[in-house]
Design an enzyme around this catalytic site. Sequence first.
Site, PDB file in Angstrom:
ATOM      1  N   GLU A   1      -2.490 -10.237  -2.470  1.00 12.77           N
ATOM      2  CA  GLU A   1      -0.738 -10.030  -2.230  1.00 12.77           C
ATOM      3  C   GLU A   1      -0.750  -8.678  -2.154  1.00 12.77           C
ATOM      4  O   GLU A   1       0.637  -7.737  -2.071  1.00 12.77           O
ATOM      5  CB  GLU A   1      -0.164 -10.151  -3.530  1.00 12.77           C
ATOM      6  CG  GLU A   1      -0.123 -10.896  -4.753  1.00 12.77           C
ATOM      7  CD  GLU A   1       0.014 -11.200  -5.651  1.00 12.77           C
ATOM      8  OE1 GLU A   1       1.175 -10.254  -5.771  1.00 12.77           O
ATOM      9  OE2 GLU A   1      -0.123 -12.221  -6.334  1.00 12.77           O
ATOM     10  N   PRO A   2      -0.524  -7.868  -0.649  1.00 13.37           N
ATOM     11  CA  PRO A   2      -0.539  -6.291  -0.294  1.00 13.37           C
ATOM     12  C   PRO A   2       1.046  -6.562   0.733  1.00 13.37           C
ATOM     13  O   PRO A   2       1.292  -8.046   0.820  1.00 13.37           O
ATOM     14  CB  PRO A   2      -1.227  -6.664   1.026  1.00 13.37           C
ATOM     15  CG  PRO A   2      -2.108  -8.226   1.614  1.00 13.37           C
ATOM     16  CD  PRO A   2      -2.498  -8.710   0.464  1.00 13.37           C
ATOM     17  N   GLY A   3       1.846  -5.735   0.548  1.00 16.95           N
ATOM     18  CA  GLY A   3       3.112  -5.826   1.042  1.00 16.95           C
ATOM     19  C   GLY A   3       2.715  -4.794   1.812  1.00 16.95           C
ATOM     20  O   GLY A   3       2.292  -4.770   3.267  1.00 16.95           O
TER      21      GLY A   3
ATOM     22  N   ARG B   1      14.168   4.717   0.328  1.00 19.68           N
ATOM     23  CA  ARG B   1      13.366   5.658  -0.437  1.00 19.68           C
ATOM     24  C   ARG B   1      13.197   7.369  -0.752  1.00 19.68           C
ATOM     25  O   ARG B   1      12.724   6.748  -1.678  1.00 19.68           O
ATOM     26  CB  ARG B   1      11.792   4.842   0.375  1.00 19.68           C
ATOM     27  CG  ARG B   1      11.669   3.325   0.980  1.00 19.68           C
ATOM     28  CD  ARG B   1       9.900   3.044   0.744  1.00 19.68           C
ATOM     29  NE  ARG B   1       8.851   3.342  -0.110  1.00 19.68           N
ATOM     30  CZ  ARG B   1       8.166   4.202   0.542  1.00 19.68           C
ATOM     31  NH1 ARG B   1       8.120   5.033   0.833  1.00 19.68           N
ATOM     32  NH2 ARG B   1       7.414   4.967  -0.993  1.00 19.68           N
TER      33      ARG B   1
ATOM     34  N   TYR C   1      13.006   7.334  -4.464  1.00 21.60           N
ATOM     35  CA  TYR C   1      11.677   7.792  -4.649  1.00 21.60           C
ATOM     36  C   TYR C   1      11.605   9.510  -5.057  1.00 21.60           C
ATOM     37  O   TYR C   1      10.060   9.289  -4.224  1.00 21.60           O
ATOM     38  CB  TYR C   1      10.877   7.569  -4.578  1.00 21.60           C
ATOM     39  CG  TYR C   1      10.807   5.309  -4.743  1.00 21.60           C
ATOM     40  CD1 TYR C   1      11.025   4.787  -5.801  1.00 21.60           C
ATOM     41  CD2 TYR C   1      10.686   4.408  -3.072  1.00 21.60           C
ATOM     42  CE1 TYR C   1      11.272   3.000  -5.556  1.00 21.60           C
ATOM     43  CE2 TYR C   1      11.211   3.180  -3.198  1.00 21.60           C
ATOM     44  CZ  TYR C   1      11.132   2.365  -5.296  1.00 21.60           C
ATOM     45  OH  TYR C   1      11.558   1.126  -4.701  1.00 21.60           O
TER      46      TYR C   1
ATOM     47  N   CYS D   1      29.078   8.925   1.440  1.00 22.10           N
ATOM     48  CA  CYS D   1      29.337   9.891   0.823  1.00 22.10           C
ATOM     49  C   CYS D   1      28.201  10.688  -0.554  1.00 22.10           C
ATOM     50  O   CYS D   1      28.632   9.297  -1.249  1.00 22.10           O
ATOM     51  CB  CYS D   1      30.915   9.464   0.714  1.00 22.10           C
ATOM     52  SG  CYS D   1      31.814   9.659   2.245  1.00 22.10           S
TER      53      CYS D   1
HETATM   54  N1  LLP Z   1       3.071  -8.177  -5.517  1.00 22.81           N
HETATM   55  C1  LLP Z   1       3.461  -8.398  -6.666  1.00 22.81           C
HETATM   56  C2  LLP Z   1       3.501  -9.080  -7.556  1.00 22.81           C
HETATM   57  C3  LLP Z   1       4.144  -7.060  -6.411  1.00 22.81           C
HETATM   58  O1  LLP Z   1       5.243  -7.053  -7.674  1.00 22.81           O
HETATM   59  C4  LLP Z   1       3.980  -6.037  -5.411  1.00 22.81           C
HETATM   60  C5  LLP Z   1       5.244  -5.251  -5.363  1.00 22.81           C
HETATM   61  C6  LLP Z   1       3.011  -6.517  -4.407  1.00 22.81           C
HETATM   62  C7  LLP Z   1       2.490  -7.569  -4.550  1.00 22.81           C
HETATM   63  C8  LLP Z   1       2.852  -5.664  -3.035  1.00 22.81           C
HETATM   64  O2  LLP Z   1       2.763  -4.225  -2.952  1.00 22.81           O
HETATM   65  P1  LLP Z   1       2.488  -3.730  -1.951  1.00 22.81           P
HETATM   66  O3  LLP Z   1       1.142  -3.774  -1.896  1.00 22.81           O
HETATM   67  O4  LLP Z   1       3.779  -3.860  -1.125  1.00 22.81           O
HETATM   68  O5  LLP Z   1       2.311  -2.066  -2.707  1.00 22.81           O
HETATM   69  N2  LLP Z   1      10.398  -0.525  -2.843  1.00 22.81           N
HETATM   70  C9  LLP Z   1       9.194   0.220  -3.258  1.00 22.81           C
HETATM   71  C10 LLP Z   1       7.844  -0.319  -3.953  1.00 22.81           C
HETATM   72  C11 LLP Z   1       7.907  -1.483  -5.005  1.00 22.81           C
HETATM   73  C12 LLP Z   1       6.550  -2.714  -4.846  1.00 22.81           C
HETATM   74  C13 LLP Z   1       6.868  -3.831  -6.167  1.00 22.81           C
HETATM   75  N3  LLP Z   1       5.803  -4.760  -6.347  1.00 22.81           N
HETATM   76  C14 LLP Z   1       8.901   1.517  -2.581  1.00 22.81           C
HETATM   77  O6  LLP Z   1       9.579   0.917  -1.444  1.00 22.81           O
HETATM   78  O7  LLP Z   1       7.453   1.783  -2.280  1.00 22.81           O
END
Ligand code: LLP
Length: 430
Positions: free
Chosen positions: A274-276, A313, A317, A358
């Site tokens: 499940e890469p994002g 971000r 963070y 602001c």
């Molecule tokens: N699968 C699940 C169940 C998740 O909760 C997430 C991300 C992903 C996959 C994808 O993760 P990735 O491959 O993108 O790392 N807003 C934060 C990141 C929050 C991620 C939450 N879950 C940021 O900007 O760093």
Amino acid sequence: MSDYFHYRGNQLYAEQVSLTDIAARFGTPCYVYSRAALTESFRQFTQALQGHEHLICYAVKANSSLAVLNVFARLGAGFDIVSGGELQRVLAAGGDARKVVFSGVGKSAAEMHLALDAGILCFNVESAAELECLNDVAGNMSKVAPLSLRVNPDVDAKTHPYISTGLKQSKFGVAYGEAVALYRRARDLPHLRIVGVDCHIGSQLTEVGPFIAAAEKILALVDTLASEGIRLEHIDLGGGLGIRYREETPPAIADYVAALLRALRGRGEKLILEPGRALVGNAGVLLTLVEYLKYGEEKNFAIIDAAMNDLMRPTLYDAYHEILPVRREPSPQSSPASGRGGEREMQSLIYEIVGPVCETGDFLGHARNLAIAPQSLLAVLSAGAYGMSMSSNYNTRPRAAEVMVDGDAVYPVRERETVAQLYAGEKLLP
Ligand code: LLP
């Protein structure tokens, strides 16, 4: 910087298109994506997974713009969603519901209904209570819901605490020690069908170790379940692979996948990932204009037209995003015009890069050394993931436009919001 955003001479380009031209045509702030970069990161996953049955479920939350989803849908991707809204986006973008996995700790009955109706691949169930609810919803619809349990392997992802999800104290998943009992319960419920197991330990991981530690625990669980006659069709090892923002050295996609496949040791279950961020993070930049320069006693400020509402971000963070001038100042030796008044020389100074919102926390970068003037364009890099998707309308700021570059073509993929759209649903008192 990814290969798809690069200088040609002193001009920053996205693929074959100059970012100066994009700003002139579409205005700023504007998110710019590279289709080739999206395609290439996806290809790296599929290539590394060749020979093992797999499904790459792009984590929609990272960037849920329809055009981005559509690029992945055309490449055959599945999708990892966390809301009914994301499911509707996937379907609107041409995604296949049968390749959708549904994660998240708080799925409502209405969302379950929507997903069952659409015929998704799997619900990643995150609690005992959700298991019962899913069984009820499926029963009311005379359906059987396919499910995995999202198991919390209690592994330290060694990333920012806000984006660590696999520790015992996290709200995500079911405790490792309770998983077998919950699988037994799921087996006994009439409207559920067990299809897999799922875990996700965090985001922006820069080492392979925690992924492997989590995988080993999940595989041990799969063996225990098999010994009880509960056989799984797939193993979903989550997302979380980090990208390079600055000096991080995350494993290459190919090395990360190879390590996971080694951990699987030739097992037959389908592998779901499940890469994002790893798919979209370095495929997008946020293009913004310098409105004013302000010189202070202790700090100089470059006030730009993008803000924390566009890219949250850094504020949330303390994340680092590289910021580059769209037009690099030619170095004195290489520029015959410089010093002769033909090209105004700009002195490079250290700036705080801040937006118009602001809030003291409204910054996109600290202490950046840049040679800029009012009306200079800047590109905030690595903004493809969790940029637009986390943007807001704080300070009644319409959200940015988005464009997708494909070779020498640029496609507007989201219009800049108007203020009228922002309050269209609001009412005055009678
Ligand atoms: N699968 C699940 C169940 C998740 O909760 C997430 C991300 C992903 C996959 C994808 O993760 P990735 O491959 O993108 O790392 N807003 C934060 C990141 C929050 C991620 C939450 N879950 C940021 O900007 O760093």
